[in-house]
Design an enzyme around this catalytic site. Structure first.
Site, PDB file in Angstrom:
ATOM      1  N   LYS A 115       0.936  -1.324  -0.094  1.00  0.00           N
ATOM      2  CA  LYS A 115       0.113  -0.050  -0.038  1.00  0.00           C
ATOM      3  C   LYS A 115       0.816   1.194   0.115  1.00  0.00           C
ATOM      4  O   LYS A 115       0.505   2.418  -0.465  1.00  0.00           O
ATOM      5  CB  LYS A 115      -0.898  -0.147   1.202  1.00  0.00           C
ATOM      6  CG  LYS A 115      -1.977  -0.896   1.063  1.00  0.00           C
ATOM      7  CD  LYS A 115      -3.253  -0.692   1.900  1.00  0.00           C
ATOM      8  CE  LYS A 115      -4.483  -1.299   1.600  1.00  0.00           C
ATOM      9  NZ  LYS A 115      -5.555  -1.426   2.561  1.00  0.00           N
ATOM     10  N   LYS A 201      -4.830  -9.568  -6.647  1.00  0.00           N
ATOM     11  CA  LYS A 201      -6.190 -10.077  -5.911  1.00  0.00           C
ATOM     12  C   LYS A 201      -7.366  -8.960  -6.383  1.00  0.00           C
ATOM     13  O   LYS A 201      -7.149  -7.797  -6.778  1.00  0.00           O
ATOM     14  CB  LYS A 201      -5.781  -9.729  -4.440  1.00  0.00           C
ATOM     15  CG  LYS A 201      -6.752  -9.721  -3.468  1.00  0.00           C
ATOM     16  CD  LYS A 201      -6.154  -9.365  -2.097  1.00  0.00           C
ATOM     17  CE  LYS A 201      -5.966  -8.005  -1.940  1.00  0.00           C
ATOM     18  NZ  LYS A 201      -6.017  -7.437  -0.628  1.00  0.00           N
ATOM     19  N   LYS A 204     -11.009  -3.716  -3.639  1.00  0.00           N
ATOM     20  CA  LYS A 204     -11.823  -2.476  -3.786  1.00  0.00           C
ATOM     21  C   LYS A 204     -11.038  -1.322  -4.360  1.00  0.00           C
ATOM     22  O   LYS A 204     -11.461  -0.290  -4.816  1.00  0.00           O
ATOM     23  CB  LYS A 204     -12.083  -2.004  -2.335  1.00  0.00           C
ATOM     24  CG  LYS A 204     -13.035  -2.973  -1.550  1.00  0.00           C
ATOM     25  CD  LYS A 204     -13.588  -2.579   0.051  1.00  0.00           C
ATOM     26  CE  LYS A 204     -13.799  -3.496   1.017  1.00  0.00           C
ATOM     27  NZ  LYS A 204     -13.013  -3.477   2.316  1.00  0.00           N
TER      28      LYS A 204
HETATM   29  P1  TYM Z   1     -10.887  -5.681   3.883  1.00  0.00           P
HETATM   30  O1  TYM Z   1     -11.917  -4.741   4.254  1.00  0.00           O
HETATM   31  O2  TYM Z   1      -9.895  -5.483   2.668  1.00  0.00           O
HETATM   32  O3  TYM Z   1     -11.520  -7.119   3.470  1.00  0.00           O
HETATM   33  C1  TYM Z   1     -12.614  -7.771   4.098  1.00  0.00           C
HETATM   34  C2  TYM Z   1     -12.528  -9.042   4.265  1.00  0.00           C
HETATM   35  O4  TYM Z   1     -12.552  -9.760   2.426  1.00  0.00           O
HETATM   36  C3  TYM Z   1     -11.280 -10.394   2.627  1.00  0.00           C
HETATM   37  N1  TYM Z   1     -10.909 -10.383   1.256  1.00  0.00           N
HETATM   38  C4  TYM Z   1     -10.716 -11.089   0.242  1.00  0.00           C
HETATM   39  N2  TYM Z   1     -10.887 -12.589   0.312  1.00  0.00           N
HETATM   40  C5  TYM Z   1     -10.971 -13.129  -0.834  1.00  0.00           C
HETATM   41  N3  TYM Z   1     -10.409 -12.749  -1.984  1.00  0.00           N
HETATM   42  C6  TYM Z   1     -10.101 -11.540  -2.016  1.00  0.00           C
HETATM   43  N4  TYM Z   1      -9.803 -10.892  -3.301  1.00  0.00           N
HETATM   44  C7  TYM Z   1     -10.310 -10.775  -0.944  1.00  0.00           C
HETATM   45  N5  TYM Z   1     -10.205  -9.303  -0.676  1.00  0.00           N
HETATM   46  C8  TYM Z   1     -10.684  -9.002   0.611  1.00  0.00           C
HETATM   47  C9  TYM Z   1     -10.258 -10.048   3.479  1.00  0.00           C
HETATM   48  O5  TYM Z   1      -9.113 -11.084   3.660  1.00  0.00           O
HETATM   49  C10 TYM Z   1     -11.251  -9.757   4.712  1.00  0.00           C
HETATM   50  O6  TYM Z   1     -11.026 -10.782   5.505  1.00  0.00           O
HETATM   51  N6  TYM Z   1      -7.441  -5.328   7.619  1.00  0.00           N
HETATM   52  C11 TYM Z   1      -8.574  -5.851   7.244  1.00  0.00           C
HETATM   53  C12 TYM Z   1      -9.804  -5.555   8.232  1.00  0.00           C
HETATM   54  C13 TYM Z   1      -9.478  -5.802   9.778  1.00  0.00           C
HETATM   55  C14 TYM Z   1      -9.881  -7.007  10.266  1.00  0.00           C
HETATM   56  C15 TYM Z   1      -9.498  -6.930  11.617  1.00  0.00           C
HETATM   57  C16 TYM Z   1      -9.896  -8.180   9.718  1.00  0.00           C
HETATM   58  C17 TYM Z   1      -9.415  -4.916  10.581  1.00  0.00           C
HETATM   59  N7  TYM Z   1      -9.206  -5.541  11.722  1.00  0.00           N
HETATM   60  C18 TYM Z   1      -9.574  -7.817  12.465  1.00  0.00           C
HETATM   61  C19 TYM Z   1     -10.058  -9.434  10.702  1.00  0.00           C
HETATM   62  C20 TYM Z   1      -9.773  -9.026  12.194  1.00  0.00           C
HETATM   63  C21 TYM Z   1      -9.194  -5.488   5.923  1.00  0.00           C
HETATM   64  O7  TYM Z   1      -8.525  -4.509   5.449  1.00  0.00           O
HETATM   65  O8  TYM Z   1      -9.850  -6.279   5.326  1.00  0.00           O
END
Ligand code: TYM
Length: 339
Positions: A115, A201, A204
């Site tokens: 990032k 991947k 968003k």
């Molecule tokens: P975020 O908002 O990017 O994504 C949310 C969830 O979706 C999963 N994900 C995917 N899984 C499969 N293929 C993909 N292309 C894909 N893109 C996203 C992510 O793995 C995630 O589970 N840092 C985290 C948010 C967070 C969090 C936490 C998660 C903050 N605190 C504590 C678990 C526990 C994030 O940015 O996810």
């Protein structure tokens, strides 16, 4: 059983989020309730400010994401659904854990490298310390199960390292302050890839709308995106081995299999030998069948701001209560006088 997971309210939630994580929130919410445990699902709005953002947009996409999660089956009567900003203990615990997390550990985080890119000096401090907040998110609630996609695995390992070091340094073996959380990653959809590039991947933050299926897309948009998805000229093989070195084909088959609830071999048993002219319309139809009802529920819920606010307020009150004992123990373990 204590299920905890978060999702950032930035950009549009997409198929990768759904298959990699949200679907498992729903499954584990039901398992947690059946086991007499709890499931906490939160919007990681504090994480969202680690990148440049528009405040008005963050506000509205936070509420929209509540509507999306409920539309996907996260039930506010079963799960505790809230946003981090209403539970100050997340930020408080992060500060306490900053004393335990090591610079070297954070330096190894691939998400920060991705990032921040070439502009490390210009990245926010929050982007660097982001994984410590993520550790606080789960450790605050003594999470046992954390449903995430594969891209979050490294952050979860860091959370375990932080918990272990904190317990070693400041607690006794008999009475650890934190539980070590286990990531729950769906093998069939650990990493859904971009529709434009099978090596990236689905995300968003991808500038191309055509790279992802958004959960709020209507049927025509979904079909158009699948039709335009990058592929190769070969027909589908009849075994998964034949998908090696064909990342775009593999991704579409993976998506089909995950949506249909079958494995890739069984998809290829049906479509092996067929070209994408046949497979893509079948995939589009399946997508519309599975995501159409979610999209409809989302449209019904998204403008009911009062209900969405109420869901978050109620969830936050429950989360504050559940997190309090751990927060207090962490202060005490560190020798801080909190009263
Ligand atoms: P975020 O908002 O990017 O994504 C949310 C969830 O979706 C999963 N994900 C995917 N899984 C499969 N293929 C993909 N292309 C894909 N893109 C996203 C992510 O793995 C995630 O589970 N840092 C985290 C948010 C967070 C969090 C936490 C998660 C903050 N605190 C504590 C678990 C526990 C994030 O940015 O996810």
């Amino acid at each position: 059983m204590r299920v905890v997971s978060g999702i950032q309210p930035t950009g549009q939630p997409h198929l990768g989020n759904y298959l990699g994580a949200i679907r498992n929130y729903v499954k584990l919410q039901d398992e947690a309730v059946a086991a007499g445990g709890e499931c906490l699902i939160f919007l990681a709005d504090l994480h969202a400010i680690s990148m440049p953002h528009d405040p008005a947009e963050l506000h509205s996409s936070t509420l929209e994401l509540v509507a999306t999660l409920v539309a996907c089956g996260v039930d506010p009567n079963k799960a505790i659904l809230f946003n981090q900003a209403q539970v100050p203990a997340h930020a408080e615990l992060q500060w306490l854990l900053n004393g335990t997390a090591r610079m070297g550990w954070l330096n190894r985080m691939t998400q920060f490298k991705d990032k921040s890119g070439k502009n490390r000096e210009g990245a926010s401090v929050a982007l660097f310390t982001y994984p410590v907040l993520q550790a606080a998110d789960v450790l605050l609630y003594q999470a046992t199960h954390v449903p995430v996609g594969e891209d979050q695995k490294q952050h979860l390992e860091l959370a375990r390292d932080i918990a272990q070091k904190f317990n070693n340094d400041f607690a006794s073996e008999e009475e650890p302050v934190f539980t070590l959380p286990d990531p729950i990653i769906p093998p069939e959809a650990a990493r859904i890839m971009s529709l434009r590039d099978g090596s990236a991947k689905m995300s968003k933050s991808d500038v191309s709308e055509m790279s992802r299926i958004n959960l709020a897309d209507d049927a025509d948009t979904m079909a158009k995106k699948i039709k335009k998805a990058k592929t190769d000229p070969e027909p589908l093989p009849s075994e998964t081995k034949g998908l090696e070195d064909r990342p775009e084909a593999l991704n579409l088959v993976t998506i089909y299999a995950a949506l249909a609830g079958v494995n890739a071999d069984s998809v290829l048993a049906d479509f092996g030998g067929q070209g994408f002219g046949v497979f893509k319309p079948a995939l589009a139809e399946l997508l519309v069948e599975k995501l159409g009802p979610i999209q409809q529920r989302f449209v019904e819920l998204k403008d009911d701001r009062e209900s969405l606010d109420a869901i978050l307020a109620r969830g936050a009150a429950q989360a504050r209560e559940i997190g309090m004992p751990t927060l207090k123990s962490a202060y005490k373990a560190l020798g801080l006088i909190r009263g």
